[in-house]
Design an enzyme around this catalytic site. Structure first.
Site, PDB file in Angstrom:
ATOM      1  N   SER A 119      15.569 -26.574   9.642  1.00  0.00           N
ATOM      2  CA  SER A 119      16.072 -27.264  10.636  1.00  0.00           C
ATOM      3  C   SER A 119      16.485 -26.712  12.237  1.00  0.00           C
ATOM      4  O   SER A 119      15.674 -26.450  12.727  1.00  0.00           O
ATOM      5  CB  SER A 119      17.751 -27.348   9.376  1.00  0.00           C
ATOM      6  N   ASP A 173      16.163 -37.936   5.002  1.00  0.00           N
ATOM      7  CA  ASP A 173      17.319 -36.581   5.160  1.00  0.00           C
ATOM      8  C   ASP A 173      17.979 -37.352   6.328  1.00  0.00           C
ATOM      9  O   ASP A 173      17.505 -38.528   7.345  1.00  0.00           O
ATOM     10  CB  ASP A 173      16.277 -35.403   6.456  1.00  0.00           C
ATOM     11  N   HIS A 204      18.154 -32.970   3.506  1.00  0.00           N
ATOM     12  CA  HIS A 204      18.506 -32.188   4.098  1.00  0.00           C
ATOM     13  C   HIS A 204      18.249 -31.409   3.195  1.00  0.00           C
ATOM     14  O   HIS A 204      19.406 -30.068   3.282  1.00  0.00           O
ATOM     15  CB  HIS A 204      19.291 -32.528   5.226  1.00  0.00           C
TER      16      HIS A 204
END
Length: 224
Positions: A119, A173, A204
């Site tokens: 991320s 996600d 995620h």
């Protein structure tokens, strides 16, 4: 003046370290976040890889009402394609460069170092790796996107144009939509980077199949 390296969780191999993976966590996490995944990578015995998991600085994050938390840069809007915190990204870029220099000082050649991240940490890995002046072994970008993407073409360093990039993203996600990852993939490929792309039906997060792929890829890019 060179700043002191960020505090890190470091996992040494059973044998003498001959390679290193510097792995940045996501927003609000810390260097312990990916420590538990190492057994899932199934690296060969005697792999010689030191894993370095830095802790991001504690800063206010606008998106989270100014709450102070570990973050590589500020995020002002949930739309990750909007203006990025350039100053924060530059600070994190230099912090990662400091960690790379430390590994080199400890005897690991730059070409045996992988930058990795999830991320927000993956965005920093890409940002730093594309601009690094010495060849790296690879860049691992998990559930992430590009920051300061309009500057990459002018600022990228030729040393890493051929460096392998592995991008993995979840098709469901909700935090970093898969389209953001695909956009990063397409831009990097247009610039000539050898990007390997893999999607999984996940949100995620990471999944066992993904970690197996990561371990396989690390074995390839860090092969003796």
């Amino acid at each position: 003046m060179t700043r002191a390296p960020l505090p890190c969780v470091e996992i040494e191999p059973g044998s003498t370290a001959s390679a290193a993976v510097i792995w940045m966590h996501g927003l609000g996490a810390n260097g312990h976040d990916f420590e538990p995944v190492l057994p899932w990578l199934d690296l060969r015995a005697g792999h010689g890889v030191r894993f370095v998991f830095p802790h991001a600085p504690q800063i206010p994050v606008t998106l989270n009402a100014g709450m102070v938390m570990p973050a590589w840069y500020d995020i002002a809007d949930g739309d990750l394609s909007r203006r990025h915190d350039r100053d924060g990204i530059l600070r994190s870029r230099e912090a990662v460069r400091t960690l790379i220099r430390r590994e080199v000082e400890r005897g690991i050649e730059s070409s045996r170092i992988v930058l990795a991240g999830f991320s927000q940490g993956g965005a920093v890995a890409l940002d730093t790796g594309l601009r690094h002046g010495d060849r790296l072994a690879g860049i691992l970008a998990l559930s992430t996107y590009l920051v300061l993407e309009d500057e990459i073409a002018a600022e990228r360093d030729p040393a890493n144009v051929g460096t392998p990039v592995l991008q993995v993203h979840g098709t469901h996600d909700p935090m970093v939509p898969v389209e953001r990852g695909q956009s990063a993939r397409d831009q990097l490929r247009e610039l000539g980077y050898p990007v390997r792309w893999q999607e999984y039906p996940m949100q995620h997060e990471v999944c066992p199949e993904e970690l197996g792929l990561v371990g396989e890829w690390l074995g390839e890019v860090l092969a003796d």
